[in-house]
Design an enzyme around this catalytic site. Sequence first.
Site, PDB file in Angstrom:
ATOM      1  N   CYS A   1      14.387 -73.850 -91.883  1.00 40.26           N
ATOM      2  CA  CYS A   1      14.363 -75.123 -91.171  1.00 40.26           C
ATOM      3  C   CYS A   1      14.656 -76.278 -92.122  1.00 40.26           C
ATOM      4  O   CYS A   1      14.406 -76.189 -93.325  1.00 40.26           O
ATOM      5  CB  CYS A   1      13.001 -75.357 -90.547  1.00 40.26           C
TER       6      CYS A   1
ATOM      7  N   ARG B   1      21.227 -74.719 -94.578  1.00 38.59           N
ATOM      8  CA  ARG B   1      19.989 -73.981 -94.778  1.00 38.59           C
ATOM      9  C   ARG B   1      19.836 -72.848 -93.771  1.00 38.59           C
ATOM     10  O   ARG B   1      19.030 -71.937 -93.974  1.00 38.59           O
ATOM     11  CB  ARG B   1      18.790 -74.930 -94.659  1.00 38.59           C
TER      12      ARG B   1
ATOM     13  N   TRP C   1      14.975 -72.730 -87.625  1.00 38.59           N
ATOM     14  CA  TRP C   1      15.321 -71.302 -87.782  1.00 38.59           C
ATOM     15  C   TRP C   1      14.145 -70.551 -87.195  1.00 38.59           C
ATOM     16  O   TRP C   1      13.046 -70.567 -87.756  1.00 38.59           O
ATOM     17  CB  TRP C   1      15.515 -70.995 -89.269  1.00 38.59           C
TER      18      TRP C   1
ATOM     19  N   ASN D   1       8.345 -77.751 -90.979  1.00 37.55           N
ATOM     20  CA  ASN D   1       8.886 -76.571 -91.657  1.00 37.55           C
ATOM     21  C   ASN D   1       7.696 -75.772 -92.160  1.00 37.55           C
ATOM     22  O   ASN D   1       6.747 -76.358 -92.669  1.00 37.55           O
ATOM     23  CB  ASN D   1       9.688 -76.947 -92.909  1.00 37.55           C
ATOM     24  N   GLY D   2       7.809 -74.455 -92.107  1.00 32.60           N
ATOM     25  CA  GLY D   2       6.724 -73.625 -92.624  1.00 32.60           C
ATOM     26  C   GLY D   2       6.108 -72.817 -91.498  1.00 32.60           C
ATOM     27  O   GLY D   2       6.671 -72.712 -90.402  1.00 32.60           O
TER      28      GLY D   2
ATOM     29  N   GLU E   1      25.265 -56.824-106.752  1.00 30.93           N
ATOM     30  CA  GLU E   1      25.539 -58.200-106.334  1.00 30.93           C
ATOM     31  C   GLU E   1      26.881 -58.293-105.592  1.00 30.93           C
ATOM     32  O   GLU E   1      26.993 -58.988-104.572  1.00 30.93           O
ATOM     33  CB  GLU E   1      25.503 -59.130-107.557  1.00 30.93           C
TER      34      GLU E   1
ATOM     35  N   LYS F   1      27.224 -59.618-101.775  1.00 27.27           N
ATOM     36  CA  LYS F   1      28.103 -60.753-101.451  1.00 27.27           C
ATOM     37  C   LYS F   1      28.994 -60.391-100.275  1.00 27.27           C
ATOM     38  O   LYS F   1      29.147 -61.148 -99.330  1.00 27.27           O
ATOM     39  CB  LYS F   1      28.959 -61.023-102.686  1.00 27.27           C
TER      40      LYS F   1
ATOM     41  N   GLU G   1      26.943 -59.867 -96.859  1.00 23.69           N
ATOM     42  CA  GLU G   1      26.290 -61.024 -96.245  1.00 23.69           C
ATOM     43  C   GLU G   1      27.284 -62.002 -95.620  1.00 23.69           C
ATOM     44  O   GLU G   1      26.950 -62.662 -94.648  1.00 23.69           O
ATOM     45  CB  GLU G   1      25.322 -61.724 -97.201  1.00 23.69           C
TER      46      GLU G   1
ATOM     47  N   HIS H   1      24.935 -36.945-105.703  1.00 24.38           N
ATOM     48  CA  HIS H   1      23.636 -36.456-105.218  1.00 24.38           C
ATOM     49  C   HIS H   1      23.424 -36.747-103.746  1.00 24.38           C
ATOM     50  O   HIS H   1      22.293 -36.702-103.273  1.00 24.38           O
ATOM     51  CB  HIS H   1      22.505 -37.061-106.068  1.00 24.38           C
TER      52      HIS H   1
ATOM     53  N   LYS I   1      19.615 -70.360 -96.351  1.00 20.45           N
ATOM     54  CA  LYS I   1      19.821 -70.589 -97.784  1.00 20.45           C
ATOM     55  C   LYS I   1      18.542 -70.347 -98.569  1.00 20.45           C
ATOM     56  O   LYS I   1      18.560 -69.709 -99.606  1.00 20.45           O
ATOM     57  CB  LYS I   1      20.332 -72.023 -98.011  1.00 20.45           C
TER      58      LYS I   1
HETATM   59  C1  AGP Z   1      22.314 -64.603-102.019  1.00 27.27           C
HETATM   60  O1  AGP Z   1      23.657 -64.725-101.743  1.00 27.27           O
HETATM   61  C2  AGP Z   1      21.435 -64.528-100.901  1.00 27.27           C
HETATM   62  N1  AGP Z   1      21.709 -65.519 -99.944  1.00 27.27           N
HETATM   63  C3  AGP Z   1      19.961 -64.241-101.159  1.00 27.27           C
HETATM   64  O2  AGP Z   1      19.910 -62.906-101.509  1.00 27.27           O
HETATM   65  C4  AGP Z   1      19.203 -65.068-102.227  1.00 27.27           C
HETATM   66  O3  AGP Z   1      19.690 -64.785-103.504  1.00 27.27           O
HETATM   67  C5  AGP Z   1      17.703 -64.745-102.141  1.00 27.27           C
HETATM   68  O4  AGP Z   1      17.240 -65.088-100.861  1.00 27.27           O
HETATM   69  C6  AGP Z   1      16.875 -65.431-103.194  1.00 27.27           C
HETATM   70  O5  AGP Z   1      16.971 -66.815-103.098  1.00 27.27           O
HETATM   71  P1  AGP Z   1      16.471 -67.755-104.255  1.00 27.27           P
HETATM   72  O6  AGP Z   1      17.319 -67.489-105.463  1.00 27.27           O
HETATM   73  O7  AGP Z   1      16.645 -69.133-103.729  1.00 27.27           O
HETATM   74  O8  AGP Z   1      15.031 -67.406-104.515  1.00 27.27           O
END
Ligand code: AGP
Length: 605
Positions: A2, A27, A75, A101-102, A478, A482, A485, A501, A600
């Site tokens: 949010c 976000r 959200w 938020n929260g 990673e 990428k 997502e 395996h 985000k």
């Molecule tokens: C990364 O592309 C992601 N959106 C996600 O995995 C992110 O790295 C993770 O949520 C951790 O976020 P932070 O680094 O803000 O703690």
Amino acid sequence: MCGIIGFSGKTDAKSIILDGLKRLEYRGYDSAGIALQKDNTINMVKTTGKVDNLVKIAESNKNLVGNCGIGHTRWATHGVPSDVNAHPHMSSDGKFAIVHNGIIENHAEIKKSLIDKGIKFLSETDTEVIVQLLDYYYDGDIKKTLAKISSMLEGSYALGVLCADFPGSIFAAKVSSPLIIGVGAGENYFASDITAFISHTKNVIDLDDGEFAEITADRVSVFDHNLRDIKKEERKITWDVAAAEKSGYEHFMLKEIMEQPGALKATIEPRIKDGRVSFDELNIDMKKYDRILITACGSAYYAGCVGRDVIEKLCRLHVHTEVASELRYRDPMIDEKTLVMVISQSGETADTIAAIKEAKNKNADVVAIVNVVGSTIAKLADYTIYTWAGPEIAVATTKGYTTQVAVLYMFAVWAAGKLGRIDDKKLKELTNDIKILPERAQRTLDLNTRVKKLADKYYSKQSIFFIGRYLDYAVCLEGSLKLKEISYIHSEAYAAGELKHGTIALIEDGRLVVSVCCYEPLLDKIISNIQQVKARGAQVLALAIEGNKKIFAEADDVLLVPKANELFMAAVEIIPLQLFAYYVAKNNHCDIDKPKNLAKSVTVE
Ligand code: AGP
């Protein structure tokens, strides 16, 4: 997740709040709303879907006027995305409107007790209990009521409040959710992050947990739960509004990929003194620790996996990694001899915050690697190393990740020096190898056009595997994240030796296997894995180091990246994988900067 914004000034609040909400879109959200106050009347509109929907409704609503107001992007956590669950929430008598938020963890108990008192609830949200509590306990003293109801709430909140009795004032409160106050000339703001108001002011006040604020056009007063005034320092944001805008790029993600050489430079250079890595922010004795535990989520965790291998190699100290969302369930073996390193771009990830609390309960020292200055994690940790990557807006992290990796490299070299594992000559050599990474990253970006062509060739694949060994495997994790997502293509990263395996059963005609072959001491091993998948019909896109001739005979397509120290290649080799994910997603018409279901900063556990 949010986003919230509040504004009090002398001009039209509607356009300022709607513009702020647009800037908070990154976000992640599913509905949005705005409430404005004029004299003693509060009006609001809210709707599901994009902020653009809200803009249309808000602009045509003649009653929605005023010089102060609050806005929200939601959200969904409690209750589906719907108009009624969207924020703001308003009391039935129209006296209060709030954005939150929260998560209010004890909302069910509060709701029950209010229903028993005859109060009717409209939404399924946890948030509505806050506005109902305010309305129920309000006795004309808004500050006293805010402090009273806050003491009844358990969980996390950043709260923005309008009260019809106080025209021109917006109220804010915070516990464990980010909230920052923007101080302008004749106008003031609050928001869940600076991007919401950076185009208006760079002067900010950090509201701390348990603090409240009353904000008018000309004044910001902060007070505690005993209503005592608190004197707060202002700080100035160093980055410019352009850093939070696309500057001609189609997406923030591409802009942020391209910014990596500069971001790496900003992370690395200030920490090199007399040819050696130096951390002014770390006042720790490395000899005190018998192990290091690195914990984080998502990409930050994968950066930690790179860090684990490099720190262990150079420091000869046990280094473990654990995803932060799991750490607390394992009753982990952490004590005062464990150095816990947490990594977070946003500094607000709830699971990572929970991991810090677990580590501190067990008396460990906590070092945080964080990008967002003044964030919760930066404040909670004993020591904070900022990555100085600048604002990262795209949900998929790129420069956030590479700068985290760079900090971990520097930490490995610094700690190895402190532990006497490397001599001064080696320390200077390794420092220099880190110093050249921005230049290597810059040269790697030259692959942009070639990567785009490969994405044109492969974008319609249903499933893509990434394989590598040792440090290359950490990078595969990673690269695969990428891709999935932002393109929604199924993908898995595998330690190349593990394929046989079980997972090799999934390798069939036409399956794309991206093989990362940059850790050259293991080149022959990964080549034999390439041969195994080729023998089962896979197409292989290999990533190798410039000068590697062997690889052309093995792979269908090859991308060559500039050479760096073999321990420090991750910061270079991830770049073509980021670009590949970007162009594959673009060819598939995905919403690259705001992928579905993602946020985000993940502020719920
Ligand atoms: C990364 O592309 C992601 N959106 C996600 O995995 C992110 O790295 C993770 O949520 C951790 O976020 P932070 O680094 O803000 O703690």
